[in-house]
Design an enzyme around this catalytic site. Structure first.
Site, PDB file in Angstrom:
ATOM      1  N   TYR A 243       0.794  -1.236   0.000  1.00  0.00           N
ATOM      2  CA  TYR A 243       0.000   0.000   0.000  1.00  0.00           C
ATOM      3  C   TYR A 243       0.827   1.286   0.000  1.00  0.00           C
ATOM      4  O   TYR A 243       0.259   2.369  -0.018  1.00  0.00           O
ATOM      5  CB  TYR A 243      -0.942  -0.003   1.222  1.00  0.00           C
ATOM      6  CG  TYR A 243      -1.951  -1.126   1.198  1.00  0.00           C
ATOM      7  CD1 TYR A 243      -2.989  -1.127   0.272  1.00  0.00           C
ATOM      8  CD2 TYR A 243      -1.872  -2.193   2.095  1.00  0.00           C
ATOM      9  CE1 TYR A 243      -3.918  -2.153   0.241  1.00  0.00           C
ATOM     10  CE2 TYR A 243      -2.800  -3.233   2.068  1.00  0.00           C
ATOM     11  CZ  TYR A 243      -3.813  -3.206   1.144  1.00  0.00           C
ATOM     12  OH  TYR A 243      -4.730  -4.225   1.113  1.00  0.00           O
TER      13      TYR A 243
ATOM     14  N   ASN B   6     -12.968   3.140  -4.086  1.00  0.00           N
ATOM     15  CA  ASN B   6     -12.141   2.063  -3.544  1.00  0.00           C
ATOM     16  C   ASN B   6     -12.848   1.578  -2.284  1.00  0.00           C
ATOM     17  O   ASN B   6     -12.629   2.113  -1.197  1.00  0.00           O
ATOM     18  CB  ASN B   6     -10.722   2.526  -3.215  1.00  0.00           C
ATOM     19  CG  ASN B   6      -9.872   1.362  -2.697  1.00  0.00           C
ATOM     20  OD1 ASN B   6     -10.390   0.280  -2.441  1.00  0.00           O
ATOM     21  ND2 ASN B   6      -8.579   1.593  -2.529  1.00  0.00           N
TER      22      ASN B   6
ATOM     23  N   ASP C 265     -25.607  -2.901  -5.502  1.00  0.00           N
ATOM     24  CA  ASP C 265     -26.971  -2.427  -5.771  1.00  0.00           C
ATOM     25  C   ASP C 265     -27.072  -0.905  -5.688  1.00  0.00           C
ATOM     26  O   ASP C 265     -27.870  -0.298  -6.416  1.00  0.00           O
ATOM     27  CB  ASP C 265     -27.962  -3.065  -4.788  1.00  0.00           C
ATOM     28  CG  ASP C 265     -28.203  -4.536  -5.093  1.00  0.00           C
ATOM     29  OD1 ASP C 265     -27.706  -5.033  -6.121  1.00  0.00           O
ATOM     30  OD2 ASP C 265     -28.881  -5.200  -4.279  1.00  0.00           O
TER      31      ASP C 265
ATOM     32  N   HIS D 192      -7.928   0.123  -6.886  1.00  0.00           N
ATOM     33  CA  HIS D 192      -7.301  -0.596  -5.769  1.00  0.00           C
ATOM     34  C   HIS D 192      -5.820  -0.262  -5.785  1.00  0.00           C
ATOM     35  O   HIS D 192      -5.165  -0.389  -6.833  1.00  0.00           O
ATOM     36  CB  HIS D 192      -7.500  -2.114  -5.889  1.00  0.00           C
ATOM     37  CG  HIS D 192      -8.936  -2.491  -5.763  1.00  0.00           C
ATOM     38  ND1 HIS D 192      -9.593  -2.493  -4.553  1.00  0.00           N
ATOM     39  CD2 HIS D 192      -9.852  -2.825  -6.704  1.00  0.00           C
ATOM     40  CE1 HIS D 192     -10.861  -2.824  -4.762  1.00  0.00           C
ATOM     41  NE2 HIS D 192     -11.049  -3.030  -6.057  1.00  0.00           N
TER      42      HIS D 192
ATOM     43  N   ARG E 170      -9.677 -11.924  -3.360  1.00  0.00           N
ATOM     44  CA  ARG E 170      -9.595 -10.502  -3.712  1.00  0.00           C
ATOM     45  C   ARG E 170      -9.779 -10.274  -5.217  1.00  0.00           C
ATOM     46  O   ARG E 170      -9.829  -9.145  -5.682  1.00  0.00           O
ATOM     47  CB  ARG E 170      -8.232  -9.914  -3.321  1.00  0.00           C
ATOM     48  CG  ARG E 170      -8.024  -9.809  -1.844  1.00  0.00           C
ATOM     49  CD  ARG E 170      -6.726  -9.081  -1.551  1.00  0.00           C
ATOM     50  NE  ARG E 170      -6.239  -9.440  -0.238  1.00  0.00           N
ATOM     51  CZ  ARG E 170      -6.536  -8.784   0.884  1.00  0.00           C
ATOM     52  NH1 ARG E 170      -7.291  -7.719   0.859  1.00  0.00           N
ATOM     53  NH2 ARG E 170      -6.053  -9.185   2.045  1.00  0.00           N
TER      54      ARG E 170
HETATM   55  C1  DQA Z   1      -7.700  -2.576  -1.461  1.00  0.00           C
HETATM   56  C2  DQA Z   1      -7.630  -4.062  -1.752  1.00  0.00           C
HETATM   57  C3  DQA Z   1      -8.616  -4.831  -0.916  1.00  0.00           C
HETATM   58  O1  DQA Z   1      -8.532  -6.218  -1.201  1.00  0.00           O
HETATM   59  C4  DQA Z   1      -8.295  -4.635   0.553  1.00  0.00           C
HETATM   60  O2  DQA Z   1      -9.258  -5.312   1.344  1.00  0.00           O
HETATM   61  C5  DQA Z   1      -8.183  -3.207   0.930  1.00  0.00           C
HETATM   62  C6  DQA Z   1      -7.524  -2.281   0.019  1.00  0.00           C
HETATM   63  C7  DQA Z   1      -6.631  -1.791  -2.238  1.00  0.00           C
HETATM   64  O3  DQA Z   1      -6.759  -0.579  -2.340  1.00  0.00           O
HETATM   65  O4  DQA Z   1      -5.651  -2.390  -2.702  1.00  0.00           O
HETATM   66  O5  DQA Z   1      -8.533  -2.818   2.040  1.00  0.00           O
HETATM   67  O6  DQA Z   1      -8.967  -2.094  -1.870  1.00  0.00           O
END
Ligand code: DQA
Length: 142
Positions: A22, A73, A86, A99, A110
């Protein structure tokens, strides 16, 4: 073009999550950056984050009349919240799903998104720069 940038669950602890996945920007750094990019690109943006799914859904409802485009996101909700699917379904403007990490190369669960079929663009694994790419994609439509 009015764009709502909505970040969901656990995006408030950016900067404390795995930096390999991240990066090290905090949510505040990210939002400051997004506002600067929006100014540069001539877009009107509002950033919000919540850990409460109902609040996130409520903001999507507000956007039905109050925004021309969405950058979403939803964090982990992306993978299972049909309530978010929805809520987004009646939104008529373009929706970009972002993401930060490359969800397609992480755990199996994911890889799927409730937003599939509802988005104009999906940007994964580009770090926080993915939000800039989202804004650029939307500017191209204005
Ligand atoms: C996320 C990816 C998701 O799988 C994860 O649960 C997150 C962050 C991302 O920005 O990479 O909380 O949305």
């Amino acid at each position: 073009m009015r764009i709502d940038v909505l970040n969901g669950v656990n995006l408030d602890i950016l900067g404390r999550r795995d930096p390999e996945l991240y990066g090290d920007s905090s949510l505040q750094d990210l939002e400051t950056q997004i506002y600067a990019w929006a100014r540069e690109l001539g877009l009107q943006v509002r950033c919000r984050q919540t850990n409460h799914e109902g609040e996130f859904v409520g903001w999507i409802h507000e956007a039905l009349d109050g925004a021309d485009a969405l950058v979403l996101n939803p964090g982990a909700w992306s993978h299972y919240s049909w309530a978010i699917h929805d809520a987004v379904e009646p939104f008529v403007g373009p929706v970009v799903e972002v993401h930060i990490s490359n969800v397609d190369e992480r755990e199996e669960w994911r890889r799927s998104s409730v937003l599939e079929g509802l988005t104009h663009t999906r940007i994964v694994g580009r770090g926080v720069a993915g939000y800039r790419e989202a804004l650029e994609a939307l500017r191209g439509l204005a």
